[in-house]
Motif scaffolding. Structure first.
Motif, PDB file in Angstrom:
ATOM      1  N   PHE A   1       0.828  -1.209   0.000  1.00  0.00           N
ATOM      2  CA  PHE A   1       0.000   0.000   0.000  1.00  0.00           C
ATOM      3  C   PHE A   1       0.864   1.261   0.000  1.00  0.00           C
ATOM      4  CE2 PHE A   1      -2.145   3.350   2.437  1.00  0.00           C
ATOM      5  CZ  PHE A   1      -3.292   3.522   1.669  1.00  0.00           C
ATOM      6  N   ASN A   2       1.893   1.264   0.827  1.00  0.00           N
ATOM      7  CA  ASN A   2       2.767   2.440   0.912  1.00  0.00           C
ATOM      8  C   ASN A   2       3.574   2.640  -0.369  1.00  0.00           C
ATOM      9  OD1 ASN A   2       2.049   3.241   3.518  1.00  0.00           O
ATOM     10  ND2 ASN A   2       3.439   1.774   4.455  1.00  0.00           N
ATOM     11  N   ILE A   3       4.023   1.548  -0.962  1.00  0.00           N
ATOM     12  CA  ILE A   3       4.826   1.657  -2.188  1.00  0.00           C
ATOM     13  C   ILE A   3       3.975   2.176  -3.340  1.00  0.00           C
ATOM     14  CG2 ILE A   3       6.048   0.304  -3.949  1.00  0.00           C
ATOM     15  CD1 ILE A   3       7.045  -1.479  -1.612  1.00  0.00           C
ATOM     16  N   THR A   4       2.770   1.621  -3.497  1.00  0.00           N
ATOM     17  CA  THR A   4       1.895   2.088  -4.581  1.00  0.00           C
ATOM     18  C   THR A   4       1.514   3.552  -4.384  1.00  0.00           C
ATOM     19  OG1 THR A   4      -0.040   1.224  -3.377  1.00  0.00           O
ATOM     20  CG2 THR A   4       0.936  -0.193  -5.068  1.00  0.00           C
ATOM     21  N   GLY A   5       1.308   3.957  -3.128  1.00  0.00           N
ATOM     22  CA  GLY A   5       1.008   5.365  -2.856  1.00  0.00           C
ATOM     23  C   GLY A   5       2.166   6.276  -3.226  1.00  0.00           C
ATOM     24  N   MET A   6       3.395   5.801  -2.963  1.00  0.00           N
ATOM     25  CA  MET A   6       4.570   6.601  -3.310  1.00  0.00           C
ATOM     26  C   MET A   6       4.746   6.696  -4.829  1.00  0.00           C
ATOM     27  SD  MET A   6       7.254   5.249  -0.424  1.00  0.00           S
ATOM     28  CE  MET A   6       8.640   6.153  -1.128  1.00  0.00           C
ATOM     29  N   ILE A   7       4.437   5.609  -5.541  1.00  0.00           N
ATOM     30  CA  ILE A   7       4.535   5.638  -7.007  1.00  0.00           C
ATOM     31  C   ILE A   7       3.520   6.615  -7.583  1.00  0.00           C
ATOM     32  CG2 ILE A   7       4.237   4.273  -9.116  1.00  0.00           C
ATOM     33  CD1 ILE A   7       5.240   1.841  -7.527  1.00  0.00           C
ATOM     34  N   ALA A   8       2.290   6.571  -7.046  1.00  0.00           N
ATOM     35  CA  ALA A   8       1.255   7.505  -7.510  1.00  0.00           C
ATOM     36  C   ALA A   8       1.663   8.950  -7.240  1.00  0.00           C
ATOM     37  CB  ALA A   8      -0.067   7.196  -6.802  1.00  0.00           C
ATOM     38  N   LEU A   9       2.268   9.186  -6.083  1.00  0.00           N
ATOM     39  CA  LEU A   9       2.731  10.534  -5.750  1.00  0.00           C
ATOM     40  C   LEU A   9       3.848  10.987  -6.687  1.00  0.00           C
ATOM     41  CD1 LEU A   9       2.340  12.840  -3.709  1.00  0.00           C
ATOM     42  CD2 LEU A   9       4.095  11.783  -2.282  1.00  0.00           C
ATOM     43  N   PHE A  10       4.698  10.047  -7.088  1.00  0.00           N
ATOM     44  CA  PHE A  10       5.764  10.357  -8.043  1.00  0.00           C
ATOM     45  C   PHE A  10       5.177  10.840  -9.375  1.00  0.00           C
ATOM     46  CE2 PHE A  10       8.106   8.701 -11.726  1.00  0.00           C
ATOM     47  CZ  PHE A  10       9.258   9.468 -11.640  1.00  0.00           C
ATOM     48  N   TYR A  11       4.163  10.120  -9.868  1.00  0.00           N
ATOM     49  CA  TYR A  11       3.511  10.533 -11.116  1.00  0.00           C
ATOM     50  C   TYR A  11       2.855  11.899 -10.950  1.00  0.00           C
ATOM     51  CZ  TYR A  11       4.125   6.039 -13.477  1.00  0.00           C
ATOM     52  OH  TYR A  11       4.650   4.935 -14.102  1.00  0.00           O
ATOM     53  N   HIS A  12       2.198  12.106  -9.808  1.00  0.00           N
ATOM     54  CA  HIS A  12       1.505  13.381  -9.571  1.00  0.00           C
ATOM     55  C   HIS A  12       2.484  14.543  -9.523  1.00  0.00           C
ATOM     56  CE1 HIS A  12      -0.124  16.488  -6.744  1.00  0.00           C
ATOM     57  NE2 HIS A  12      -1.117  16.417  -7.607  1.00  0.00           N
ATOM     58  N   ASP A  13       3.651  14.336  -8.927  1.00  0.00           N
ATOM     59  CA  ASP A  13       4.638  15.414  -8.814  1.00  0.00           C
ATOM     60  C   ASP A  13       5.124  15.888 -10.189  1.00  0.00           C
ATOM     61  OD1 ASP A  13       4.458  15.440  -6.107  1.00  0.00           O
ATOM     62  OD2 ASP A  13       6.251  14.225  -5.741  1.00  0.00           O
ATOM     63  N   ASN A  14       5.049  15.017 -11.181  1.00  0.00           N
ATOM     64  CA  ASN A  14       5.495  15.381 -12.526  1.00  0.00           C
ATOM     65  C   ASN A  14       4.517  16.316 -13.239  1.00  0.00           C
ATOM     66  OD1 ASN A  14       8.066  13.803 -13.455  1.00  0.00           O
ATOM     67  ND2 ASN A  14       6.893  12.379 -12.217  1.00  0.00           N
ATOM     68  N   ILE A  15       3.281  16.389 -12.767  1.00  0.00           N
ATOM     69  CA  ILE A  15       2.273  17.230 -13.429  1.00  0.00           C
ATOM     70  C   ILE A  15       1.685  18.274 -12.491  1.00  0.00           C
ATOM     71  CG2 ILE A  15       1.612  15.489 -15.130  1.00  0.00           C
ATOM     72  CD1 ILE A  15      -0.710  14.709 -13.341  1.00  0.00           C
ATOM     73  N   ASP A  16       2.157  18.294 -11.255  1.00  0.00           N
ATOM     74  CA  ASP A  16       1.553  19.172 -10.253  1.00  0.00           C
ATOM     75  C   ASP A  16       1.727  20.647 -10.574  1.00  0.00           C
ATOM     76  OD1 ASP A  16       0.168  19.719  -7.874  1.00  0.00           O
ATOM     77  OD2 ASP A  16       2.028  19.953  -6.760  1.00  0.00           O
ATOM     78  N   ASN A  17       2.824  21.001 -11.244  1.00  0.00           N
ATOM     79  CA  ASN A  17       3.120  22.412 -11.503  1.00  0.00           C
ATOM     80  C   ASN A  17       2.508  22.936 -12.804  1.00  0.00           C
ATOM     81  OD1 ASN A  17       4.655  22.707  -9.147  1.00  0.00           O
ATOM     82  ND2 ASN A  17       6.475  21.871 -10.146  1.00  0.00           N
ATOM     83  N   TYR A  18       1.851  22.081 -13.548  1.00  0.00           N
ATOM     84  CA  TYR A  18       1.225  22.519 -14.796  1.00  0.00           C
ATOM     85  C   TYR A  18      -0.038  23.321 -14.498  1.00  0.00           C
ATOM     86  CZ  TYR A  18       4.166  19.719 -17.905  1.00  0.00           C
ATOM     87  OH  TYR A  18       5.226  19.211 -18.619  1.00  0.00           O
ATOM     88  N   ILE A  19      -0.197  24.445 -15.179  1.00  0.00           N
ATOM     89  CA  ILE A  19      -1.407  25.256 -15.064  1.00  0.00           C
ATOM     90  C   ILE A  19      -2.262  24.979 -16.292  1.00  0.00           C
ATOM     91  CG2 ILE A  19      -2.345  27.588 -14.920  1.00  0.00           C
ATOM     92  CD1 ILE A  19       0.264  28.438 -13.574  1.00  0.00           C
ATOM     93  N   MET A  20      -3.418  24.385 -16.071  1.00  0.00           N
ATOM     94  CA  MET A  20      -4.290  24.015 -17.181  1.00  0.00           C
ATOM     95  C   MET A  20      -5.381  25.059 -17.389  1.00  0.00           C
ATOM     96  SD  MET A  20      -4.792  19.923 -16.631  1.00  0.00           S
ATOM     97  CE  MET A  20      -5.193  20.079 -14.878  1.00  0.00           C
ATOM     98  N   THR A  21      -5.557  25.471 -18.622  1.00  0.00           N
ATOM     99  CA  THR A  21      -6.631  26.379 -19.003  1.00  0.00           C
ATOM    100  C   THR A  21      -7.234  25.885 -20.310  1.00  0.00           C
ATOM    101  OG1 THR A  21      -5.249  27.867 -20.333  1.00  0.00           O
ATOM    102  CG2 THR A  21      -5.352  28.311 -17.951  1.00  0.00           C
ATOM    103  N   ALA A  22      -8.271  26.589 -20.741  1.00  0.00           N
ATOM    104  CA  ALA A  22      -8.900  26.233 -22.013  1.00  0.00           C
ATOM    105  C   ALA A  22      -7.959  26.478 -23.193  1.00  0.00           C
ATOM    106  CB  ALA A  22     -10.187  27.025 -22.194  1.00  0.00           C
ATOM    107  N   ASN A  23      -6.921  27.296 -22.979  1.00  0.00           N
ATOM    108  CA  ASN A  23      -5.978  27.614 -24.056  1.00  0.00           C
ATOM    109  C   ASN A  23      -4.754  26.690 -24.079  1.00  0.00           C
ATOM    110  OD1 ASN A  23      -7.537  29.853 -24.927  1.00  0.00           O
ATOM    111  ND2 ASN A  23      -6.644  31.112 -23.293  1.00  0.00           N
ATOM    112  N   THR A  24      -4.696  25.765 -23.115  1.00  0.00           N
ATOM    113  CA  THR A  24      -3.569  24.839 -23.082  1.00  0.00           C
ATOM    114  C   THR A  24      -3.616  23.913 -24.303  1.00  0.00           C
ATOM    115  OG1 THR A  24      -3.588  24.884 -20.658  1.00  0.00           O
ATOM    116  CG2 THR A  24      -2.390  23.092 -21.699  1.00  0.00           C
ATOM    117  N   ASP A  25      -2.443  23.642 -24.856  1.00  0.00           N
ATOM    118  CA  ASP A  25      -2.343  22.771 -26.023  1.00  0.00           C
ATOM    119  C   ASP A  25      -2.985  21.414 -25.726  1.00  0.00           C
ATOM    120  OD1 ASP A  25      -1.619  21.227 -28.184  1.00  0.00           O
ATOM    121  OD2 ASP A  25       0.484  21.828 -28.170  1.00  0.00           O
TER     122      ASP A  25
END
Length: 240
Positions: free
Chosen positions: A53-77
């Motif tokens: 459970f802890n390992i899968t949670g850490m993997i999911a957090l790793f994926y999330h950290d890669n997209i966390d700083n993206y700002i999404m709008t209607a004008n995003t590609d």
């Protein structure tokens, strides 16, 4: 209460010990042969599941950290949105109970003009974390775009209720109320946002002006505190 509880146990233990000092334990033995093997199996299962459970949670957090700083709008590609959604989907697979990952997928689907899929994701995110004001406000905006004003009102109002210290949720709710012609209620909610944070005065004034609120009504949304009052008086002076 804890003190008297522990004191009661101490007195009870002392009195029992005086009468039955020969016993190694005061617990009554249970002669059920299945308990010990079952406890061992349960302990073994937990010993495996907890690290997984802890390992899968850490993997999911790793994926999330890669997209966390993206700002999404209607004008995003759209290509970028699809990549974000794909990464968020990986995060959901590893941790399906985390509402934030599903919430990201809801936003990408919305901006990719797939309202049906977006609505399902929004509902899942809200069901996983029903007290998250950020998710509720976004879902309210989505519902408002679809014209489902009754449910949108519920989402906006609960977002404000669940996080009473954040002026942003009150402001968003007030802006939507004004946009839908619910002026009196909207002014009251806007006043709440200004009472929480005076720096919102410019945004509040702009929103009220854009929605055609007259200066006489605007005054109803101005709390009796120096910052908003001075800003409102400056607005009246500048507009003659």
């Amino acid at each position: 209460l804890w003190f008297f509880f522990i004191a009661g146990i101490a007195v009870s233990a002392a009195n029992t010990g005086i009468r039955k000092q020969s016993l190694k334990t005061r617990l009554i033995p249970l002669k059920i042969p299945i308990i010990k093997p079952a406890a061992c199996v349960l302990a073994a299962v937990l010993a495996i599941l907890i690290p997984v459970f802890n390992i899968t949670g850490m993997i999911a957090l790793f994926y999330h950290d890669n997209i966390d700083n993206y700002i999404m709008t209607a004008n995003t590609d759209p290509a970028v949105l699809k990549k974000i959604e794909k990464v968020a989907d990986y995060a959901v697979r590893f941790d399906p109970m985390k509402a934030e990952y599903v919430f990201i997928k809801a936003n990408t689907a919305w901006f990719l003009n797939d309202p049906g899929r977006a609505e399902n994701y929004f509902k899942t995110a809200v069901s996983l974390d029903p007290l998250n004001s950020r998710h509720l406000t976004r879902f309210g905006a989505f519902l408002a775009r679809k014209g489902e004003n009754d449910i949108a009102d519920t989402a906006f109002s609960r977002a404000m209720r669940y996080n009473r210290s954040n002026p942003e949720y009150a402001f968003q709710y007030g802006a939507w109320l004004l946009a839908t012609g619910q002026t009196q209620k909207g002014l009251s909610v806007m006043k709440t946002s200004l009472m929480l944070d005076e720096s919102y005065i410019d945004r509040v004034l702009t929103t009220m002006i854009v929605n055609g609120v007259e200066s006489g009504q605007i005054e109803l949304a101005i709390p009796e505190t120096p910052g908003p009052s001075i800003a409102f008086s400056k607005f009246l002076y500048d507009t003659g």
